[in-house]
Enzyme design. Structure first.
Site, PDB file in Angstrom:
ATOM      1  N   TYR A   1      13.234 -33.539 -16.818  1.00  9.15           N
ATOM      2  CA  TYR A   1      11.773 -33.476 -16.902  1.00  9.15           C
ATOM      3  C   TYR A   1      11.131 -33.600 -15.523  1.00  9.15           C
ATOM      4  O   TYR A   1      11.761 -34.056 -14.574  1.00  9.15           O
ATOM      5  CB  TYR A   1      11.227 -34.577 -17.823  1.00  9.15           C
ATOM      6  CG  TYR A   1      11.422 -35.988 -17.293  1.00  9.15           C
ATOM      7  CD1 TYR A   1      10.491 -36.544 -16.413  1.00  9.15           C
ATOM      8  CD2 TYR A   1      12.516 -36.747 -17.662  1.00  9.15           C
ATOM      9  CE1 TYR A   1      10.667 -37.827 -15.914  1.00  9.15           C
ATOM     10  CE2 TYR A   1      12.695 -38.025 -17.171  1.00  9.15           C
ATOM     11  CZ  TYR A   1      11.765 -38.559 -16.286  1.00  9.15           C
ATOM     12  OH  TYR A   1      11.942 -39.817 -15.785  1.00  9.15           O
TER      13      TYR A   1
ATOM     14  N   CYS B   1       9.216 -37.988 -10.285  1.00 15.56           N
ATOM     15  CA  CYS B   1       7.921 -38.611 -10.510  1.00 15.56           C
ATOM     16  C   CYS B   1       7.044 -38.613  -9.271  1.00 15.56           C
ATOM     17  O   CYS B   1       5.999 -39.218  -9.249  1.00 15.56           O
ATOM     18  CB  CYS B   1       8.100 -40.013 -11.063  1.00 15.56           C
ATOM     19  SG  CYS B   1       8.992 -41.093  -9.933  1.00 15.56           S
TER      20      CYS B   1
ATOM     21  N   MET C   1      -6.048  -6.829   8.330  1.00 19.28           N
ATOM     22  CA  MET C   1      -5.715  -5.910   9.413  1.00 19.28           C
ATOM     23  C   MET C   1      -6.574  -4.660   9.298  1.00 19.28           C
ATOM     24  O   MET C   1      -6.974  -4.263   8.221  1.00 19.28           O
ATOM     25  CB  MET C   1      -4.237  -5.591   9.379  1.00 19.28           C
ATOM     26  CG  MET C   1      -3.470  -6.739   9.998  1.00 19.28           C
ATOM     27  SD  MET C   1      -1.734  -6.515   9.980  1.00 19.28           S
ATOM     28  CE  MET C   1      -1.385  -6.932   8.327  1.00 19.28           C
TER      29      MET C   1
ATOM     30  N   HIS D   1     -16.024  -8.888   1.105  1.00 17.42           N
ATOM     31  CA  HIS D   1     -15.006  -9.839   1.553  1.00 17.42           C
ATOM     32  C   HIS D   1     -15.167 -11.194   0.855  1.00 17.42           C
ATOM     33  O   HIS D   1     -14.198 -11.781   0.382  1.00 17.42           O
ATOM     34  CB  HIS D   1     -15.111 -10.005   3.075  1.00 17.42           C
ATOM     35  CG  HIS D   1     -14.132 -10.986   3.642  1.00 17.42           C
ATOM     36  ND1 HIS D   1     -14.464 -12.294   3.897  1.00 17.42           N
ATOM     37  CD2 HIS D   1     -12.830 -10.854   3.968  1.00 17.42           C
ATOM     38  CE1 HIS D   1     -13.399 -12.918   4.371  1.00 17.42           C
ATOM     39  NE2 HIS D   1     -12.395 -12.075   4.433  1.00 17.42           N
TER      40      HIS D   1
ATOM     41  N   ARG E   1      -3.324   3.049   8.617  1.00 18.87           N
ATOM     42  CA  ARG E   1      -3.597   1.870   7.795  1.00 18.87           C
ATOM     43  C   ARG E   1      -2.427   0.921   7.796  1.00 18.87           C
ATOM     44  O   ARG E   1      -1.275   1.336   7.674  1.00 18.87           O
ATOM     45  CB  ARG E   1      -3.867   2.313   6.344  1.00 18.87           C
ATOM     46  CG  ARG E   1      -4.648   3.590   6.228  1.00 18.87           C
ATOM     47  CD  ARG E   1      -4.676   4.124   4.805  1.00 18.87           C
ATOM     48  NE  ARG E   1      -5.319   3.215   3.877  1.00 18.87           N
ATOM     49  CZ  ARG E   1      -5.380   3.425   2.570  1.00 18.87           C
ATOM     50  NH1 ARG E   1      -4.798   4.490   2.038  1.00 18.87           N
ATOM     51  NH2 ARG E   1      -5.982   2.558   1.778  1.00 18.87           N
TER      52      ARG E   1
ATOM     53  N   ARG F   1      -3.415  -1.556  -6.426  1.00 18.84           N
ATOM     54  CA  ARG F   1      -2.578  -2.763  -6.425  1.00 18.84           C
ATOM     55  C   ARG F   1      -2.970  -3.587  -7.643  1.00 18.84           C
ATOM     56  O   ARG F   1      -4.035  -3.366  -8.225  1.00 18.84           O
ATOM     57  CB  ARG F   1      -2.774  -3.567  -5.149  1.00 18.84           C
ATOM     58  CG  ARG F   1      -4.215  -3.996  -4.952  1.00 18.84           C
ATOM     59  CD  ARG F   1      -4.413  -4.606  -3.574  1.00 18.84           C
ATOM     60  NE  ARG F   1      -5.823  -4.866  -3.351  1.00 18.84           N
ATOM     61  CZ  ARG F   1      -6.417  -4.859  -2.173  1.00 18.84           C
ATOM     62  NH1 ARG F   1      -5.728  -4.594  -1.094  1.00 18.84           N
ATOM     63  NH2 ARG F   1      -7.685  -5.125  -2.042  1.00 18.84           N
TER      64      ARG F   1
ATOM     65  N   ARG G   1       7.914 -48.462 -14.053  1.00 19.55           N
ATOM     66  CA  ARG G   1       8.481 -48.891 -12.775  1.00 19.55           C
ATOM     67  C   ARG G   1       8.062 -50.322 -12.466  1.00 19.55           C
ATOM     68  O   ARG G   1       6.887 -50.660 -12.563  1.00 19.55           O
ATOM     69  CB  ARG G   1       8.007 -47.978 -11.640  1.00 19.55           C
ATOM     70  CG  ARG G   1       8.555 -48.414 -10.296  1.00 19.55           C
ATOM     71  CD  ARG G   1       8.111 -47.515  -9.175  1.00 19.55           C
ATOM     72  NE  ARG G   1       6.692 -47.695  -8.890  1.00 19.55           N
ATOM     73  CZ  ARG G   1       6.035 -46.955  -8.007  1.00 19.55           C
ATOM     74  NH1 ARG G   1       6.646 -45.978  -7.360  1.00 19.55           N
ATOM     75  NH2 ARG G   1       4.760 -47.169  -7.786  1.00 19.55           N
TER      76      ARG G   1
ATOM     77  N   LYS H   1       0.830  -1.196   0.000  1.00 19.58           N
ATOM     78  CA  LYS H   1       0.000   0.000   0.000  1.00 19.58           C
ATOM     79  C   LYS H   1       0.868   1.251   0.000  1.00 19.58           C
ATOM     80  O   LYS H   1       0.674   2.161  -0.807  1.00 19.58           O
ATOM     81  CB  LYS H   1      -0.888  -0.027   1.251  1.00 19.58           C
ATOM     82  CG  LYS H   1      -2.142   0.774   1.147  1.00 19.58           C
ATOM     83  CD  LYS H   1      -2.977   0.638   2.427  1.00 19.58           C
ATOM     84  CE  LYS H   1      -3.705  -0.686   2.507  1.00 19.58           C
ATOM     85  NZ  LYS H   1      -4.260  -0.952   3.851  1.00 19.58           N
TER      86      LYS H   1
ATOM     87  N   SER I   1      15.228 -41.105 -11.521  1.00 19.47           N
ATOM     88  CA  SER I   1      13.987 -40.365 -11.363  1.00 19.47           C
ATOM     89  C   SER I   1      13.757 -40.212  -9.869  1.00 19.47           C
ATOM     90  O   SER I   1      13.776 -41.203  -9.126  1.00 19.47           O
ATOM     91  CB  SER I   1      12.835 -41.127 -12.019  1.00 19.47           C
ATOM     92  OG  SER I   1      11.632 -40.422 -11.763  1.00 19.47           O
TER      93      SER I   1
ATOM     94  N   GLY J   1      -8.515  -7.243   4.162  1.00 15.94           N
ATOM     95  CA  GLY J   1      -9.342  -7.429   5.351  1.00 15.94           C
ATOM     96  C   GLY J   1      -8.640  -8.036   6.546  1.00 15.94           C
ATOM     97  O   GLY J   1      -9.260  -8.266   7.572  1.00 15.94           O
TER      98      GLY J   1
HETATM   99  P1  ADP Z   1      -7.621  -2.576   3.643  1.00 12.11           P
HETATM  100  O1  ADP Z   1      -6.201  -2.931   3.584  1.00 12.11           O
HETATM  101  O2  ADP Z   1      -8.429  -3.452   4.515  1.00 12.11           O
HETATM  102  O3  ADP Z   1      -8.220  -2.340   2.299  1.00 12.11           O
HETATM  103  P2  ADP Z   1      -7.360   0.272   3.880  1.00 12.11           P
HETATM  104  O4  ADP Z   1      -6.200   0.797   4.638  1.00 12.11           O
HETATM  105  O5  ADP Z   1      -7.243   0.309   2.425  1.00 12.11           O
HETATM  106  O6  ADP Z   1      -7.695  -1.175   4.410  1.00 12.11           O
HETATM  107  O7  ADP Z   1      -8.605   1.100   4.358  1.00 12.11           O
HETATM  108  C1  ADP Z   1      -9.926   0.705   4.181  1.00 12.11           C
HETATM  109  C2  ADP Z   1     -10.723   1.829   3.591  1.00 12.11           C
HETATM  110  O8  ADP Z   1     -10.654   2.987   4.400  1.00 12.11           O
HETATM  111  C3  ADP Z   1     -10.195   2.283   2.257  1.00 12.11           C
HETATM  112  O9  ADP Z   1     -10.829   1.583   1.249  1.00 12.11           O
HETATM  113  C4  ADP Z   1     -10.563   3.738   2.163  1.00 12.11           C
HETATM  114  O10 ADP Z   1     -11.765   3.865   1.494  1.00 12.11           O
HETATM  115  C5  ADP Z   1     -10.702   4.136   3.602  1.00 12.11           C
HETATM  116  N1  ADP Z   1      -9.597   5.041   3.908  1.00 12.11           N
HETATM  117  C6  ADP Z   1      -8.354   4.740   4.274  1.00 12.11           C
HETATM  118  N2  ADP Z   1      -7.602   5.841   4.424  1.00 12.11           N
HETATM  119  C7  ADP Z   1      -8.404   6.885   4.134  1.00 12.11           C
HETATM  120  C8  ADP Z   1      -8.204   8.301   4.069  1.00 12.11           C
HETATM  121  N3  ADP Z   1      -7.041   8.848   4.348  1.00 12.11           N
HETATM  122  N4  ADP Z   1      -9.265   9.052   3.717  1.00 12.11           N
HETATM  123  C9  ADP Z   1     -10.452   8.490   3.436  1.00 12.11           C
HETATM  124  N5  ADP Z   1     -10.697   7.179   3.463  1.00 12.11           N
HETATM  125  C10 ADP Z   1      -9.687   6.380   3.803  1.00 12.11           C
HETATM  126 MG    MG Z   2       8.382 -44.893  -3.989  1.00 14.24          MG
HETATM  127 MG    MG Z   3      -7.716  -1.078   1.008  1.00 10.00          MG
END
Ligand code: ADP
Ligand code: MG
Ligand code: MG
Length: 916
Positions: free
Chosen positions: A881, A861, A111, A470, A100, A352, A648, A29, A794, A109
């Site tokens: 192989y 194998c 952390m 999720h 974050r 990403r 074999r 990130k 093998s 999701g």
């Molecule tokens: P995850 O890794 O679970 O996607 P993020 O760190 O991306 O968590 O945060 C989850 C959501 O929180 C993001 O999708 C974004 O919409 C919101 N968010 C994070 N930072 C900010 C920010 N600085 N301003 C507004 N929204 C934010």
């Molecule tokens: Mg064997």
């Molecule tokens: Mg995110």
């Protein structure tokens, strides 16, 4: 004096200290926020605390390096300067930040992010004044207290509680005041204020601590929570599943808040530059008006498709369309990004490489080559080898699906067909799957707690949430079939029922889902082969009519251009052989002859042979087996049509062929006309304390050379016959479980003698090789001696792993899960080669084997031959192989091509350094 280490990297205002290549240090990130800032995209300013601090934190009893504090202060000053606001300001617009997490690889999701940090009883009033939007300010504050209470102070569901305690507080307030579950956006200022009071009360009651008012205290609390979450259960489960080492650590991103919840001209969303489910080149994703980001993924409100944004905020939509193009052009891959619109202005919060289904990966890679965004070699690398078999997975039988009753529709979030017994809870789903049931996990929405159940299920069905919920995210990554947001489902967790279209399904009842169309069906539906299988194996579909097949073929053709490693197959029948060749195998790497002895009457002759107590009787029984075995080889040689076959000789302990139950023993006695005692006694005689290390492998052929003799005769007679019919035959006879050169010598002598006899009898000349499996440590360690006789090796990595680790595969189920949990082993060594242990034996054998016989043919194998990581390892140590089951052949071919490309890239990277 040593330079002060840099622990904090700034970004904002079209500049950044870091960049996209710094993922190990800044996390995915952080690195991409920096990269986006650099290329001029609208990223709110912030800073990233490096993963090195996470490592330090865990190595130093959860403390920070001394120099971190001033660097964080400087980071906050940097944000304040760009934003023109102050952290903790009680008189003017206060600076609020998000905190974050961000590991090297995205862990969706896993952390928790904290938003609106910096609010307290005083700054909230300043926010009201500055924005003239009381509702907005209090909405931010109550969200913040809730998130902080949950993530930092640990106010979470206790065992026995059905709902998150904060959600219960909200629920109660709604019912007290409105007598129903109104939407959050309908809560009034007074409701929100009351929620803040009750939340603080809840925190005090549960933790004995006050919610902290000091913004700096809040900040450090949140930073500590992010580092702390690296070791929480959910993160550990996720890392285990995706083999992310715990040493990597997470970074922390602190970033100025932008607000998607200021009103109707604001919103938040998640989007993909192309469709990650079916690969189509279309803007894909969803958004919510008047919401902060976490609302979109939480699945509480069902968002709208991103293209609808055009109707609400046309200008912002146009800007996003433009950003979509910029992102793809710059990152040269499909991006999954998060955005927030504040009063009509777009901000980028994350990007990403998008997770994708195997099908989408294939389509992306083909399309991008055509668009000249990437070259064909990159296209090969863009298709994850371990996902490729998704393309071969079954789809519903067309007729059966048409006949089935659609009870609901939802969003097609993970393509494919799944049919199974429904379970409404992850633990019960996992338990049922462990018993061998096909399971469909059905939930209102899923959370990371459901991961175990999702892994176990054939498919996932949710009633709420959109394509970036999720459930959808995880399903896509795991290649699970998924339908989400099927709003018609009424799920009753307490009664364990799902009611829909007037029908009630109990746990254990069958339902089916089509994750390509989004349909939900009552009952079980027959599945049919995938298009690729229909073209290649069933030959029931015209290749020209299948786009999927065309793309698959293109990919495989490209693979062939770069691959050094050959891919063979493990096959014991002509049918398996033909299938594997259709998938591109270039021979058999393992033909297990014992499988041939189980069919029909053959088992009787086999048992007669085992029960014989003298050579003459044994030979008589073997003579009965000879024609069967020969017939098998004829079929296989014909199917191979000139490709080599590694055959074999008999390997398993003989008792495996005898009946062990009383009734079966009596039947056999009758059939053979011998007293049942004779059979019982023989079974008793053959009983071993440790059959894996007992009378098996070449030990059988050494004690009973007549068995090997018969097998050799079957091979060569078949070879002579097929060769006479004008088909080239290349048998490679393989002696199992050799640890001593002498063992191999004795068996090879038999093989050569029989070969001479057959050639003379039939008047043909046959080309064949004799080699051995390397599957016990002694064999590997004395490979130089063994190679004097063996024309090929093998690696039998199943037994080599068992004997190297001193661990029986079939008994490892009771402790391997604990071993993976504790990270004693990174991956199950019976699935992926233990490179540091078993791998060393392999390297020794390769080296010693080559020192005696430079051109020795080397293969593998074991089951590992179809595992992408193991295939790459085999490439690295220079095997000729790999061999795997027929349906894994495409996976192995892709992994082999990727290994060759990785090697090419690594040597290209080394070259300029050498010149200097
Ligand atoms: P995850 O890794 O679970 O996607 P993020 O760190 O991306 O968590 O945060 C989850 C959501 O929180 C993001 O999708 C974004 O919409 C919101 N968010 C994070 N930072 C900010 C920010 N600085 N301003 C507004 N929204 C934010
Ligand atoms: Mg064997
Ligand atoms: Mg995110």
């Amino acid at each position: 004096m040593a330079k002060t280490p840099k622990y904090v990297y700034l970004f904002g205002n079209k500049k950044a200290d870091g960049d996209g290549s710094m993922k190990p240090l800044l996390g995915g990130k952080g690195a991409n926020l920096a990269e986006m800032a650099r290329i001029g995209l609208p990223v709110p300013p912030g800073f990233t605390i490096t993963t090195e601090v996470c490592t330090y934190y865990y190595q130093n009893k959860k403390t920070y390096p001394k120099v971190l504090d001033p660097q964080v202060k400087a980071g906050m000053a940097h944000i304040e300067k760009i934003m023109g606001t102050k952290f903790g300001d009680k008189t003017a617009m206060p600076l609020l930040v998000s905190v974050r997490s961000g590991a090297r690889d995205s862990m969706p999701g896993m952390m928790d992010t904290i938003l609106n940090l910096g609010l307290n009883d005083e700054t909230v009033l300043a926010l009201v004044k500055a924005t003239n939007n009381e509702r907005f300010a209090w909405d931010c504050y109550r969200r913040f207290v809730q998130m902080y209470g949950d993530v930092v102070m640990g106010v979470q569901k206790r065992p026995g509680e059905d709902h998150e305690p904060f959600e219960t507080v909200i629920h109660n307030l709604k019912h007290e005041r409105y007598h129903e579950d109104i939407e959050d956006t309908k809560l009034t200022v007074d409701d929100l204020k009351e929620l803040v009071v009750r939340f603080k009360g809840l925190i005090k009651e549960r933790t004995g601590k006050e919610f902290p008012q000091d913004p700096w205290k809040q900040l450090w609390g949140a930073i500590g929570a992010v580092f702390g979450s690296w070791m929480n259960d959910r993160a550990i489960v996720y890392r285990r599943k995706y083999n992310i080492p715990s040493e990597w650590g997470t970074a922390v991103n602190v970033q100025a808040m932008v607000y998607g919840n200021t009103g109707e001209r604001s919103g938040s969303g998640v989007a993909f530059t192309r469709n990650p489910a079916n690969g189509e080149k279309e803007f894909y994703g969803e958004f919510l008006i008047n919401a902060q980001g976490e609302d979109v993924v939480a699945g509480i409100r069902t968002p709208e498709p991103v293209v609808q944004l055009k109707n609400h905020l046309p200008q912002a939509f146009a800007e996003l369309e433009n950003i979509r193009k910029i992102l793809e052009k710059h990152f040269k891959d499909v991006q999954d990004f998060e955005f927030t619109i504040q009063d009509g202005k777009v901000f980028m919060l994350q990007t990403r490489n998008g997770k994708r289904t195997a099908f989408a990966a294939l389509k992306f890679s083909m399309d991008m080559v055509e668009e000249k965004l990437i070259d064909w070699k990159t296209a090969i690398r863009r298709n994850p080898a371990d996902q490729l078999d998704q393309l071969l997975a079954p789809i519903f039988d067309q007729k059966a699906e048409k006949a089935a009753k659609v009870v609901a529709t939802g969003l097609p979030a993970g393509p494919g067909a799944a049919s199974g017994k429904i379970y409404l809870n992850a633990d019960r789903a996992a338990a049922a799957a462990a018993k061998g049931e096909k399971v469909l996990l059905v939930r209102n929405e899923t959370t990371p707690e459901d991961l175990r159940g999702m892994i176990a299920a054939e498919g996932i069905l949710t009633a709420k949430g959109g394509v970036s919920s999720h459930a959808a995210l995880v399903a896509r990554q795991m290649g699970k079939v998924c339908v989400c947001g099927a709003g018609a489902l009424q799920i009753d967790y307490a009664a364990r029922t799902v009611t829909v279209s007037g029908q009630t399904f109990k746990e254990g009842d069958y339902m089916s889902i089509n994750g390509t169309l989004g349909n939900v069906y009552a009952g079980e539906i027959k599945t049919a082969a995938s298009e690729i299988v229909q073209v290649l194996i069933e030959k029931s579909l015209d290749p020209k009519k299948s786009k999927t097949y065309q793309m698959f073929k293109q990919l495989m053709d490209w693979c062939s251009k770069v691959t050094r490693l050959e891919v063979r197959t493990n096959a014991d029948t002509p049918e398996q052989t033909e299938n594997a060749i259709a998938f591109g195998a270039t021979g058999i790497g393992l033909c297990r002859t014992e499988h041939m002895f189980f069919e029909g009457n053959r088992i009787d002759a086999m048992r007669e042979m085992i029960l014989a107590d003298n050579l003459e009787d044994r030979k008589k029984a073997l003579a009965k087996l000879l024609p069967y075995q020969k017939e098998d080889f004829v079929g296989i040689f014909k199917a191979l049509n000139g490709y080599p076959a590694t055959i074999r000789f008999l390997d398993p302990p003989l008792h495996e062929f005898l009946p062990h139950e009383d009734k079966a023993q009596q039947d056999l006695a009758q059939k053979m006309g011998v007293p049942v005692e004779k059979i019982r006694n023989r079974v008793k005689e053959l009983h071993e304390f440790n059959p894996m290390l007992g009378f098996r492998g070449c030990r059988l052929g050494i004690v009973y050379p007549e068995i090997s003799e018969m097998q050799a005769r079957a091979v060569f007679e078949a070879a002579a016959e097929v060769q006479k019919a004008g088909i080239k035959v290349r048998p490679e006879i393989m002696i199992p479980l050799v640890g001593f050169k002498k063992e191999l010598d004795l068996q090879v002598e038999v093989v050569h003698r029989v070969a001479q006899e057959v050639m003379k009898e039939k008047g043909v000349k046959l080309n064949y090789l004799v080699g051995t499996m390397i599957e016990v440590p002694r064999g590997a360690l004395t490979a130089d001696e063994i190679a004097q006789t063996a024309q090929f090796f093998s690696f039998g990595t199943n037994d080599l792993t068992q004997t190297c680790l001193g661990m029986s595969r079939d008994d490892s189920g009771s402790f391997i899960p604990a071993y993976t949990e504790l990270e004693i082993v990174k991956k199950n060594p019976f699935a992926t080669i233990d490179q540091t242990g078993v791998g060393q034996l392999m390297k020794i054998a390769v080296e010693k084997g080559r020192s005696t016989r430079p051109d020795i043919k080397l293969g593998i194998c074991g089951e590992h031959g179809g595992d992408p990581d193991s295939v790459k390892f085999c490439h690295k140590i220079g095997l000729t192989y790999v061999s795997c089951s027929p349906f894994r052949v495409p996976v192995a071919r892709l992994a082999a091509a990727q290994a060759a490309l990785e090697e090419e890239a690594a040597s290209a990277a080394k070259k300029p350094a050498k010149k200097k």
